[in-house]
Design a protein around this motif. Structure first.
Motif, PDB file in Angstrom:
ATOM      1  N   LYS A  55      16.723  35.062  33.884  1.00  0.00           N
ATOM      2  CA  LYS A  55      15.823  36.036  33.263  1.00  0.00           C
ATOM      3  C   LYS A  55      16.609  37.161  32.615  1.00  0.00           C
ATOM      4  CE  LYS A  55      12.249  37.079  36.058  1.00  0.00           C
ATOM      5  NZ  LYS A  55      11.495  37.106  37.335  1.00  0.00           N
ATOM      6  N   VAL A  56      17.654  37.632  33.309  1.00  0.00           N
ATOM      7  CA  VAL A  56      18.488  38.703  32.759  1.00  0.00           C
ATOM      8  C   VAL A  56      19.177  38.232  31.473  1.00  0.00           C
ATOM      9  CG1 VAL A  56      20.542  40.113  33.177  1.00  0.00           C
ATOM     10  CG2 VAL A  56      18.846  39.820  34.991  1.00  0.00           C
ATOM     11  N   LYS A  57      19.722  37.012  31.514  1.00  0.00           N
ATOM     12  CA  LYS A  57      20.400  36.448  30.335  1.00  0.00           C
ATOM     13  C   LYS A  57      19.415  36.249  29.182  1.00  0.00           C
ATOM     14  CE  LYS A  57      24.626  35.484  31.923  1.00  0.00           C
ATOM     15  NZ  LYS A  57      25.733  36.266  31.381  1.00  0.00           N
ATOM     16  N   ALA A  58      18.211  35.812  29.527  1.00  0.00           N
ATOM     17  CA  ALA A  58      17.196  35.585  28.495  1.00  0.00           C
ATOM     18  C   ALA A  58      16.812  36.919  27.836  1.00  0.00           C
ATOM     19  CB  ALA A  58      15.963  34.908  29.094  1.00  0.00           C
ATOM     20  N   HIS A  59      16.713  37.977  28.626  1.00  0.00           N
ATOM     21  CA  HIS A  59      16.384  39.286  28.063  1.00  0.00           C
ATOM     22  C   HIS A  59      17.478  39.747  27.109  1.00  0.00           C
ATOM     23  CE1 HIS A  59      13.344  40.574  31.413  1.00  0.00           C
ATOM     24  NE2 HIS A  59      13.082  39.393  30.898  1.00  0.00           N
ATOM     25  N   GLU A  60      18.734  39.476  27.476  1.00  0.00           N
ATOM     26  CA  GLU A  60      19.855  39.830  26.596  1.00  0.00           C
ATOM     27  C   GLU A  60      19.754  39.060  25.287  1.00  0.00           C
ATOM     28  OE1 GLU A  60      23.352  38.999  28.869  1.00  0.00           O
ATOM     29  OE2 GLU A  60      23.040  40.710  30.210  1.00  0.00           O
ATOM     30  N   ALA A  61      19.437  37.773  25.402  1.00  0.00           N
ATOM     31  CA  ALA A  61      19.327  36.935  24.210  1.00  0.00           C
ATOM     32  C   ALA A  61      18.179  37.410  23.316  1.00  0.00           C
ATOM     33  CB  ALA A  61      19.117  35.473  24.610  1.00  0.00           C
ATOM     34  N   ILE A  62      17.095  37.851  23.940  1.00  0.00           N
ATOM     35  CA  ILE A  62      15.952  38.348  23.169  1.00  0.00           C
ATOM     36  C   ILE A  62      16.346  39.626  22.429  1.00  0.00           C
ATOM     37  CG2 ILE A  62      13.648  39.392  23.393  1.00  0.00           C
ATOM     38  CD1 ILE A  62      13.180  37.286  25.677  1.00  0.00           C
ATOM     39  N   ASN A  63      17.117  40.475  23.090  1.00  0.00           N
ATOM     40  CA  ASN A  63      17.596  41.688  22.418  1.00  0.00           C
ATOM     41  C   ASN A  63      18.438  41.350  21.189  1.00  0.00           C
ATOM     42  OD1 ASN A  63      16.396  43.582  24.090  1.00  0.00           O
ATOM     43  ND2 ASN A  63      18.118  43.641  25.509  1.00  0.00           N
ATOM     44  N   VAL A  64      19.260  40.305  21.327  1.00  0.00           N
ATOM     45  CA  VAL A  64      20.128  39.906  20.218  1.00  0.00           C
ATOM     46  C   VAL A  64      19.302  39.321  19.073  1.00  0.00           C
ATOM     47  CG1 VAL A  64      21.936  38.277  19.510  1.00  0.00           C
ATOM     48  CG2 VAL A  64      22.158  39.536  21.666  1.00  0.00           C
ATOM     49  N   LEU A  65      18.343  38.461  19.427  1.00  0.00           N
ATOM     50  CA  LEU A  65      17.575  37.752  18.388  1.00  0.00           C
ATOM     51  C   LEU A  65      16.467  38.608  17.769  1.00  0.00           C
ATOM     52  CD1 LEU A  65      17.087  34.194  19.919  1.00  0.00           C
ATOM     53  CD2 LEU A  65      18.449  34.777  17.935  1.00  0.00           C
ATOM     54  N   PHE A  66      15.878  39.497  18.571  1.00  0.00           N
ATOM     55  CA  PHE A  66      14.697  40.213  18.092  1.00  0.00           C
ATOM     56  C   PHE A  66      14.853  41.736  18.101  1.00  0.00           C
ATOM     57  CE2 PHE A  66      13.307  36.151  19.803  1.00  0.00           C
ATOM     58  CZ  PHE A  66      12.480  35.680  18.799  1.00  0.00           C
ATOM     59  N   GLY A  67      15.838  42.253  18.813  1.00  0.00           N
ATOM     60  CA  GLY A  67      16.012  43.706  18.921  1.00  0.00           C
ATOM     61  C   GLY A  67      16.902  44.258  17.820  1.00  0.00           C
ATOM     62  N   GLU A  68      17.344  45.491  18.015  1.00  0.00           N
ATOM     63  CA  GLU A  68      18.169  46.182  17.014  1.00  0.00           C
ATOM     64  C   GLU A  68      19.364  45.347  16.551  1.00  0.00           C
ATOM     65  OE1 GLU A  68      17.988  49.292  15.446  1.00  0.00           O
ATOM     66  OE2 GLU A  68      15.902  49.081  16.103  1.00  0.00           O
ATOM     67  N   GLN A  69      19.924  44.566  17.491  1.00  0.00           N
ATOM     68  CA  GLN A  69      21.137  43.795  17.168  1.00  0.00           C
ATOM     69  C   GLN A  69      20.914  42.728  16.106  1.00  0.00           C
ATOM     70  OE1 GLN A  69      23.535  42.621  20.738  1.00  0.00           O
ATOM     71  NE2 GLN A  69      21.920  43.663  21.848  1.00  0.00           N
ATOM     72  N   CYS A  70      19.669  42.332  15.877  1.00  0.00           N
ATOM     73  CA  CYS A  70      19.434  41.251  14.921  1.00  0.00           C
ATOM     74  C   CYS A  70      19.662  41.700  13.476  1.00  0.00           C
ATOM     75  CB  CYS A  70      18.037  40.654  15.100  1.00  0.00           C
ATOM     76  SG  CYS A  70      16.698  41.629  14.417  1.00  0.00           S
ATOM     77  N   VAL A 100      11.906  43.552  15.831  1.00  0.00           N
ATOM     78  CA  VAL A 100      10.483  43.658  16.112  1.00  0.00           C
ATOM     79  C   VAL A 100      10.248  44.947  16.921  1.00  0.00           C
ATOM     80  CG1 VAL A 100      10.241  41.150  16.090  1.00  0.00           C
ATOM     81  CG2 VAL A 100      10.541  42.319  18.274  1.00  0.00           C
ATOM     82  N   SER A 101       8.991  45.294  17.165  1.00  0.00           N
ATOM     83  CA  SER A 101       8.695  46.544  17.869  1.00  0.00           C
ATOM     84  C   SER A 101       9.063  46.451  19.356  1.00  0.00           C
ATOM     85  CB  SER A 101       7.214  46.883  17.727  1.00  0.00           C
ATOM     86  OG  SER A 101       6.444  46.008  18.512  1.00  0.00           O
ATOM     87  N   GLU A 102       9.176  47.623  19.969  1.00  0.00           N
ATOM     88  CA  GLU A 102       9.505  47.689  21.404  1.00  0.00           C
ATOM     89  C   GLU A 102       8.457  46.937  22.225  1.00  0.00           C
ATOM     90  OE1 GLU A 102      11.968  49.003  23.406  1.00  0.00           O
ATOM     91  OE2 GLU A 102      13.078  49.099  21.529  1.00  0.00           O
ATOM     92  N   GLU A 103       7.203  47.110  21.822  1.00  0.00           N
ATOM     93  CA  GLU A 103       6.111  46.465  22.549  1.00  0.00           C
ATOM     94  C   GLU A 103       6.206  44.943  22.448  1.00  0.00           C
ATOM     95  OE1 GLU A 103       2.249  47.972  21.391  1.00  0.00           O
ATOM     96  OE2 GLU A 103       1.992  48.402  23.523  1.00  0.00           O
ATOM     97  N   GLU A 104       6.558  44.472  21.262  1.00  0.00           N
ATOM     98  CA  GLU A 104       6.712  43.028  21.067  1.00  0.00           C
ATOM     99  C   GLU A 104       7.896  42.507  21.890  1.00  0.00           C
ATOM    100  OE1 GLU A 104       4.900  42.185  16.641  1.00  0.00           O
ATOM    101  OE2 GLU A 104       6.844  43.158  16.763  1.00  0.00           O
ATOM    102  N   LEU A 105       8.963  43.306  21.938  1.00  0.00           N
ATOM    103  CA  LEU A 105      10.122  42.909  22.745  1.00  0.00           C
ATOM    104  C   LEU A 105       9.733  42.750  24.204  1.00  0.00           C
ATOM    105  CD1 LEU A 105      13.250  44.991  21.606  1.00  0.00           C
ATOM    106  CD2 LEU A 105      12.929  42.530  21.478  1.00  0.00           C
ATOM    107  N   ARG A 106       8.932  43.711  24.695  1.00  0.00           N
ATOM    108  CA  ARG A 106       8.489  43.644  26.096  1.00  0.00           C
ATOM    109  C   ARG A 106       7.649  42.399  26.332  1.00  0.00           C
ATOM    110  NH1 ARG A 106       8.181  49.219  26.044  1.00  0.00           N
ATOM    111  NH2 ARG A 106       6.031  49.230  25.352  1.00  0.00           N
ATOM    112  N   ALA A 107       6.774  42.098  25.394  1.00  0.00           N
ATOM    113  CA  ALA A 107       5.903  40.925  25.535  1.00  0.00           C
ATOM    114  C   ALA A 107       6.740  39.639  25.542  1.00  0.00           C
ATOM    115  CB  ALA A 107       4.881  40.893  24.403  1.00  0.00           C
ATOM    116  N   LEU A 108       7.741  39.586  24.668  1.00  0.00           N
ATOM    117  CA  LEU A 108       8.586  38.393  24.605  1.00  0.00           C
ATOM    118  C   LEU A 108       9.356  38.194  25.906  1.00  0.00           C
ATOM    119  CD1 LEU A 108      10.111  38.607  21.001  1.00  0.00           C
ATOM    120  CD2 LEU A 108       8.223  37.174  21.802  1.00  0.00           C
ATOM    121  N   LYS A 109       9.838  39.294  26.482  1.00  0.00           N
ATOM    122  CA  LYS A 109      10.588  39.192  27.741  1.00  0.00           C
ATOM    123  C   LYS A 109       9.693  38.684  28.858  1.00  0.00           C
ATOM    124  CE  LYS A 109      14.028  42.480  26.320  1.00  0.00           C
ATOM    125  NZ  LYS A 109      14.498  43.873  26.297  1.00  0.00           N
TER     126      LYS A 109
END
Ligand SMILES: [Zn+2]
Length: 119
Positions: free
Chosen positions: A34-49, A57-66
């Motif tokens: 789960k921790v690794k998946a959250h990191e991957a989501i940050n990379v693919l969908f967060g500021e890092q993308c 995407v928005s913070e709320e969307e990031l939370r939903a994806l996690k």
């Protein structure tokens, strides 16, 4: 409830220690996943993308994806997909060996219409 009893096998464990039964080991692996998946989501969908030319995407969307990826990692869902703003699609699939695959796709379309004039 006694916190020092393993919830998987009922064995009493020392305070601060983790039971090493299969259920407890599986839980530990899932937590790591789960921790690794959250990191991957940050990379693919967060500021890092942005580095890859994508829009975050928005913070709320990031939370939903996690949350969705947690469900897949916890085996509550086999797969999950979400459509976010800006036509961004997210897909989570649990594959072989318990892997969780995370995919981002978006339909980038360019379109224009040229009318015609008869006069
Ligand atoms: Zn146990």
């Amino acid at each position: 409830m006694n916190e020092n009893v393993c919830k998987h096998c009922g064995q009493v464990v020392m305070p601060g220690m983790r039971c090493d039964c299969p259920g407890a080991q599986m839980e530990k692996r899932t937590e790591m996943q789960k921790v690794k998946a959250h990191e991957a989501i940050n990379v693919l969908f967060g500021e890092q993308c942005k580095a890859d030319g994508y829009e975050p995407v928005s913070e709320e969307e990031l939370r939903a994806l996690k949350k969705l990826s947690d469900y897949v990692a916890e085996r509550k869902l086999i797969s999950a997909s979400a459509l976010l703003g800006g036509d961004v699609k997210a897909k989570f699939v649990r594959g072989s060996e318990g892997r969780v695959k995370i995919e981002r796709s978006e339909s980038k379309k360019s379109q224009t219409e040229i009318g015609y004039w008869s006069n």
